[in-house]
Structures are given as C-alpha cells and as structure tokens.
Design an enzyme around this catalytic site. Structure first.
Site, short mmCIF file in Angstrom:
data_model
loop_
_atom_site.label_atom_id
_atom_site.label_comp_id
_atom_site.label_asym_id
_atom_site.label_seq_id
_atom_site.Cartn_x
_atom_site.Cartn_y
_atom_site.Cartn_z
N ASP A 16 52.37 25.34 63.12
CA ASP A 16 52.70 24.27 62.17
C ASP A 16 52.30 24.76 60.78
O ASP A 16 51.13 25.04 60.52
CB ASP A 16 51.89 23.03 62.57
CG ASP A 16 52.18 21.83 61.68
OD1 ASP A 16 52.61 22.01 60.52
OD2 ASP A 16 51.97 20.70 62.16
N ILE A 17 53.26 24.84 59.89
CA ILE A 17 53.00 25.42 58.56
C ILE A 17 52.00 24.57 57.75
O ILE A 17 51.33 25.10 56.87
CB ILE A 17 54.32 25.65 57.79
CG1 ILE A 17 54.13 26.71 56.70
CG2 ILE A 17 54.89 24.35 57.24
CD1 ILE A 17 55.43 27.25 56.14
N ASN A 30 64.99 19.26 50.11
CA ASN A 30 66.39 19.03 49.73
C ASN A 30 66.43 18.85 48.21
O ASN A 30 65.39 18.78 47.57
CB ASN A 30 67.00 17.84 50.47
CG ASN A 30 66.23 16.56 50.21
OD1 ASN A 30 65.98 16.20 49.07
ND2 ASN A 30 65.84 15.87 51.27
N GLY A 38 61.86 16.63 58.93
CA GLY A 38 61.40 17.96 59.36
C GLY A 38 60.14 18.42 58.66
O GLY A 38 59.18 17.67 58.49
N VAL A 39 60.18 19.66 58.22
CA VAL A 39 58.99 20.26 57.64
C VAL A 39 58.61 19.59 56.31
O VAL A 39 57.42 19.46 55.98
CB VAL A 39 59.20 21.80 57.50
CG1 VAL A 39 60.19 22.16 56.44
CG2 VAL A 39 57.88 22.51 57.28
N ASP A 40 59.60 19.12 55.59
CA ASP A 40 59.37 18.41 54.32
C ASP A 40 58.50 17.16 54.56
O ASP A 40 57.47 16.94 53.89
CB ASP A 40 60.75 18.03 53.75
CG ASP A 40 60.71 17.52 52.31
OD1 ASP A 40 59.65 17.02 51.90
OD2 ASP A 40 61.72 17.62 51.62
N GLY A 131 66.99 23.67 60.62
CA GLY A 131 66.77 22.37 61.25
C GLY A 131 67.94 21.46 60.92
O GLY A 131 69.07 21.70 61.35
P1 ADP Z 1 66.30 22.28 56.81
O1 ADP Z 1 66.77 20.96 56.25
O2 ADP Z 1 66.15 23.34 55.75
O3 ADP Z 1 67.10 22.71 57.98
P2 ADP Z 1 64.13 21.29 58.53
O4 ADP Z 1 62.78 20.84 58.11
O5 ADP Z 1 65.05 20.30 59.15
O6 ADP Z 1 64.77 21.99 57.24
O7 ADP Z 1 63.97 22.49 59.55
C1 ADP Z 1 63.61 23.80 59.19
C2 ADP Z 1 62.76 24.42 60.27
O8 ADP Z 1 61.42 23.95 60.14
C3 ADP Z 1 63.20 24.06 61.70
O9 ADP Z 1 63.14 25.23 62.48
C4 ADP Z 1 62.10 23.09 62.16
O10 ADP Z 1 61.89 23.18 63.55
C5 ADP Z 1 60.91 23.65 61.41
N1 ADP Z 1 59.75 22.77 61.25
C6 ADP Z 1 59.69 21.40 61.32
N2 ADP Z 1 58.42 20.99 61.11
C7 ADP Z 1 57.65 22.12 60.91
C8 ADP Z 1 56.28 22.37 60.67
N3 ADP Z 1 55.39 21.38 60.58
N4 ADP Z 1 55.87 23.66 60.53
C9 ADP Z 1 56.75 24.69 60.60
N5 ADP Z 1 58.07 24.52 60.83
C10 ADP Z 1 58.51 23.24 60.99
#
Ligand code: ADP
Length: 180
Positions: A16-17, A30, A38-40, A131
């Site tokens: 997890d980043i 975005n 997601g990660v945001d 994602g």
């Molecule tokens: P995008 O809109 O650029 O596709 P997303 O956040 O939907 O961004 O997904 C990008 C990647 O980040 C996906 O592979 C998702 O599984 C991953 N991801 C989601 N949460 C985390 C996290 N907490 N740490 C690392 N990677 C994550």
C-alpha cells in the site's frame, strides 16, 4: 526486488503506497485534483485534509481548468510518512491509439522531474492509469519501467524509485517488465 539503474536503485514492492516512507509518493490523480477513487482516495484518507487544501489552492491559482494529462504538481505529505505527494494525471485508456503510451510516459517523467526540481531523492509510484482509467497492466508496466529507467540513466539526482504494486499479479507483471 532491486535493480541498479545508472547510480540509482529501482525497487519493486507489493503493498500500500500510503504506508511507504519516501521523500514523495506519487498520486494517480485526476485532472480536477479534488479527489477520486482508488489510490487517490487512499492518499487523501490517510494524509488528511491538508493535502486537499493545497490541491484546491493550486486549482484556484495555477490550474483553474484542471491539471492536464501527463502533468504533475507537488504538495506536502500531510499526515503520511512520505514528506510530499506528487499528483499526476495518467491517460484514460481508449484502445491504445490515442497517445496513451506517450501520455503515460509523460506522467512518469513530469513526476520525476518535479521530484528532482524539489531536491527529493526517493520517489514511490503506484501503477498509474491501470485502475479506473483502464490501461492494460502489461502495456502500462512496460511504459512505466521504460520511462523510469530512461530517466535514471540520464539523471544523477535521484537515489531510489520504488514501484508499489497493490496486487500480487501487478507485482509479477511489473517484475517481468523490469527484468527485460
Ligand atoms: P487510475 O485512475 O490512474 O487508473 P486508480 O487509483 O484507479 O488510478 O488505480 C491505479 C492503481 O493503483 C491500480 O493498480 C490500483 O489497484 C492501485 N491502488 C489502489 N489503491 C492503492 C494503494 N493504496 N497503494 C498502491 N496502489 C493502489
């Protein structure tokens, strides 16, 4: 898993980043910069409101129409272990013939350039665009790894770049890309 590229280390981990200790972690944001899924969402949830306030300020000043795809901005890390968050906008996948690879490469390059411009030494990336934005992970991994390797081969200022993959499968795919 670690590789030496130029004078820097390229590291891949599964995790997890938002838990990563680095000078900066990169957010797959975005163009609104005002939060997403997601990660945001994970970064803003754990980092607290300060990061969003800084993003809002940037929208009000530098980027009234939103941050264009391929560009990056930097904020503090709020309550995260990481000192900064670099917010970049990856491309939405539209089948592969709409400059997706070029824009994805730009997102990585802009983030790395911004890190160097701010004197940062260690940067962690998630898998940008794979994602909600639908970019196939095999293609994305090759572009991501190429972009980072290319940068590190030419630039001496960074010590370490970490790819933080959220799933075992993504980790394996990125590992394959990094080995070739
Ligand atoms: P995008 O809109 O650029 O596709 P997303 O956040 O939907 O961004 O997904 C990008 C990647 O980040 C996906 O592979 C998702 O599984 C991953 N991801 C989601 N949460 C985390 C996290 N907490 N740490 C690392 N990677 C994550």
């Amino acid at each position: 898993m670690e590789f030496l590229v130029g004078n820097a280390k390229l590291k891949l981990i599964k995790g997890d980043i938002t838990d990563v200790d680095a000078d900066a972690i990169v957010n797959a944001a975005n163009s609104t910069l005002l939060g997403g899924g997601g990660v945001d969402a994970a970064i803003h949830r754990k980092g607290g409101p300060k990061i969003l306030e800084e993003c809002k300020r940037m929208r009000a000043t530098e980027w009234p129409d939103g941050l264009p795809t391929g560009c990056a901005v930097i904020t503090s890390g709020g309550n995260l272990k990481a000192r900064h968050v670099i917010h970049t906008v990856g491309p939405i996948w539209h089948g592969g013939f709409h400059e997706e690879a070029k824009l994805l490469k730009q997102a990585y390059r802009s983030s790395l350039k911004l890190a160097v411009a701010n004197g940062l030494k260690t940067v962690a990336f998630p898998s940008i665009s794979t994602g909600a934005y639908g970019y196939p992970v095999e293609e994305a991994s090759r572009t991501a790894v190429d972009a980072v390797k290319d940068f590190l081969e030419k630039e001496d200022n960074l010590q370490k770049v970490i790819f933080v993959l959220f799933s075992e499968r993504d980790f394996e795919v990125y590992l394959k890309a990094a080995k070739t």
